[in-house]
Design a protein around this motif. Structure first.
Motif, short mmCIF file in Angstrom:
data_model
loop_
_atom_site.label_atom_id
_atom_site.label_comp_id
_atom_site.label_asym_id
_atom_site.label_seq_id
_atom_site.Cartn_x
_atom_site.Cartn_y
_atom_site.Cartn_z
N SER A 140 1.70 37.10 42.06
CA SER A 140 1.87 36.23 40.91
C SER A 140 3.25 36.43 40.31
O SER A 140 3.89 37.45 40.51
CB SER A 140 0.80 36.52 39.87
N GLN A 141 3.69 35.43 39.57
CA GLN A 141 5.03 35.41 39.04
C GLN A 141 4.99 35.86 37.59
O GLN A 141 4.48 35.15 36.72
CB GLN A 141 5.57 33.98 39.17
N ASP A 142 5.51 37.05 37.28
CA ASP A 142 5.46 37.58 35.93
C ASP A 142 6.59 37.04 35.06
O ASP A 142 6.39 36.73 33.89
CB ASP A 142 5.50 39.11 35.94
N ALA A 143 7.79 36.96 35.62
CA ALA A 143 8.95 36.51 34.85
C ALA A 143 9.00 34.99 34.79
O ALA A 143 8.62 34.30 35.74
CB ALA A 143 10.23 37.06 35.49
N PHE A 144 9.49 34.46 33.68
CA PHE A 144 9.65 33.02 33.53
C PHE A 144 10.93 32.56 34.22
O PHE A 144 11.93 33.27 34.24
CB PHE A 144 9.69 32.64 32.06
N TYR A 192 8.95 28.47 33.14
CA TYR A 192 7.61 28.47 33.72
C TYR A 192 7.35 29.73 34.51
O TYR A 192 8.27 30.43 34.94
CB TYR A 192 7.42 27.24 34.61
N ARG A 193 6.07 30.00 34.73
CA ARG A 193 5.65 31.07 35.63
C ARG A 193 4.28 30.70 36.19
O ARG A 193 3.50 29.98 35.55
CB ARG A 193 5.56 32.41 34.91
N ARG A 194 3.99 31.18 37.39
CA ARG A 194 2.68 30.93 37.98
C ARG A 194 1.66 31.89 37.37
O ARG A 194 1.95 33.07 37.17
CB ARG A 194 2.70 31.10 39.50
N ILE A 195 0.47 31.36 37.09
CA ILE A 195 -0.61 32.16 36.51
C ILE A 195 -1.91 31.88 37.27
O ILE A 195 -2.00 30.89 37.99
CB ILE A 195 -0.79 31.87 35.01
N PRO A 196 -2.93 32.73 37.10
CA PRO A 196 -4.21 32.49 37.79
C PRO A 196 -4.90 31.22 37.29
O PRO A 196 -4.89 30.92 36.10
CB PRO A 196 -5.04 33.73 37.45
N CYS A 197 -5.48 30.48 38.21
CA CYS A 197 -6.33 29.34 37.84
C CYS A 197 -7.70 29.87 37.43
O CYS A 197 -8.18 30.87 37.98
CB CYS A 197 -6.50 28.38 39.02
N LYS A 198 -8.34 29.20 36.47
CA LYS A 198 -9.65 29.61 36.00
C LYS A 198 -10.59 28.40 36.02
O LYS A 198 -10.26 27.35 35.49
CB LYS A 198 -9.56 30.18 34.59
N TYR A 231 0.32 26.76 36.56
CA TYR A 231 1.55 27.27 35.96
C TYR A 231 1.48 27.20 34.44
O TYR A 231 0.94 26.24 33.88
CB TYR A 231 2.76 26.46 36.44
N GLN A 232 2.00 28.23 33.80
CA GLN A 232 2.23 28.18 32.36
C GLN A 232 3.65 27.69 32.15
O GLN A 232 4.61 28.23 32.72
CB GLN A 232 2.06 29.56 31.72
N VAL A 233 3.79 26.64 31.35
CA VAL A 233 5.10 26.02 31.12
C VAL A 233 5.34 25.92 29.62
O VAL A 233 4.48 25.45 28.87
CB VAL A 233 5.18 24.62 31.76
N ARG A 234 6.52 26.37 29.19
CA ARG A 234 6.90 26.29 27.78
C ARG A 234 8.24 25.56 27.67
O ARG A 234 9.16 25.83 28.46
CB ARG A 234 7.04 27.69 27.17
N CYS A 235 8.33 24.64 26.72
CA CYS A 235 9.61 23.95 26.55
C CYS A 235 10.50 24.70 25.57
O CYS A 235 10.06 25.63 24.88
CB CYS A 235 9.39 22.49 26.13
N LYS A 236 11.77 24.28 25.49
CA LYS A 236 12.77 25.04 24.73
C LYS A 236 13.44 24.20 23.64
O LYS A 236 14.58 24.48 23.27
CB LYS A 236 13.83 25.59 25.68
N VAL A 237 12.77 23.18 23.15
CA VAL A 237 13.34 22.36 22.08
C VAL A 237 13.03 23.04 20.75
O VAL A 237 11.85 23.15 20.37
CB VAL A 237 12.77 20.93 22.10
N PRO A 238 14.03 23.51 20.02
CA PRO A 238 13.77 24.25 18.77
C PRO A 238 12.88 23.48 17.80
O PRO A 238 13.03 22.28 17.61
CB PRO A 238 15.19 24.44 18.20
#
Length: 251
Positions: free
Chosen positions: A24-28, A140-146, A80-87
């Motif tokens: 799994s991908q820990d770092a974004f 983004y980073r890959r995370i486990p599916c649930k 995937y967990q994805v976060r945007c960067k718009v303040p």
């Protein structure tokens, strides 16, 4: 002898690297994302993974198309967990999205359904800002599916034709797992027959064995590469479009 040694060296390198490729991908990772439209803001039933209607509302419609993460269809179903960067407009958790399609954008790694894209925002007003921008900077980073309470499901693809041609899609695979090979047991020959990756997450086989079918699939998981077997998971009188739930699930 030199050629043989080179072959052995290459094989050992692959075996050493493979577990790392499956982790799994820990770092974004930084990238960009956009979205596609649909009448109800869900996914599309014509996605390149071959999930059909399942691909529209899996994960509550928070789905995405990818290009670089497609990996010849192996990436289908990954989360995937994805976060945007718009303040001031992006939530701290972002969105968890499942891959259901292939798509290329303007230097983007993700093309979200509208429902998934809206989840990037902190509130409805911020969501309007993100939609107006069209493309946003993300990480983004890959995370486990649930999949709560669901075991792995084997869906017989609608293009299957009993008994001459069988195509299947493996659904609800939890954890951080890639399906890299699928085989079906041929009872009269006492051997496993490999299935072909037709496209995306669809695996097929002409002239499949008669009777109930046992399958095994190779899993590239977070810690190892292994084979998982599902005994007689598809009945002898299987039907195109039918989905058969197994008694197994992956971590």
């Amino acid at each position: 002898m030199e050629f043989f040694l080179k072959d052995i060296t290459w094989f050992l390198c692959i075996m050493l690297l493979l577990p790392a490729l499956c982790t799994s991908q820990d770092a974004f990772v930084s990238s960009r994302a956009t979205y596609y439209g649909s009448p109800d803001c869900y996914g599309t039933p014509t996605g390149a993974c071959g999930f059909g209607e399942y691909g529209r509302k899996i994960n509550d419609g928070q789905v995405t198309a990818v290009s670089g993460l497609w990996r010849n269809g192996t990436g289908c179903g990954a989360c995937y967990q994805v976060r945007c960067k718009v303040p001031q407009h992006c939530s701290s958790d972002g969105v968890t999205a499942a891959v259901t399609d292939y798509g290329e954008g303007d230097r983007t790694d993700f093309i979200f359904s509208a429902r998934a894209y809206a989840k990037l925002a902190t509130n409805p007003a911020s969501s309007e800002v993100l939609f107006a921008s069209g493309v946003v900077e993300i990480e983004y980073r890959r995370i486990p599916c649930k999949f709560s309470g669901n075991n792995i499901v084997f869906k017989v693809h609608e293009h299957s034709k009993y008994p001459q041609y069988l195509a299947i899609v493996i659904q609800d695979v939890a954890g951080v797992n890639d399906i890299t090979a699928v085989e079906v047991w041929q009872e009269d020959c006492q051997q496993w027959r490999p299935m072909r990756r037709a496209y995306g997450a669809v695996w097929d086989l002409p002239t499949p064995p008669m009777g109930s079918l046992s399958l095994r699939f190779q899993v590239c998981g977070s810690a190892e590469v292994k084979w998982v077997q599902a005994n007689k998971v598809i009945p002898a009188d299987w039907k195109a479009g039918a989905a058969y739930q197994s008694d197994i699930q992956l971590n």
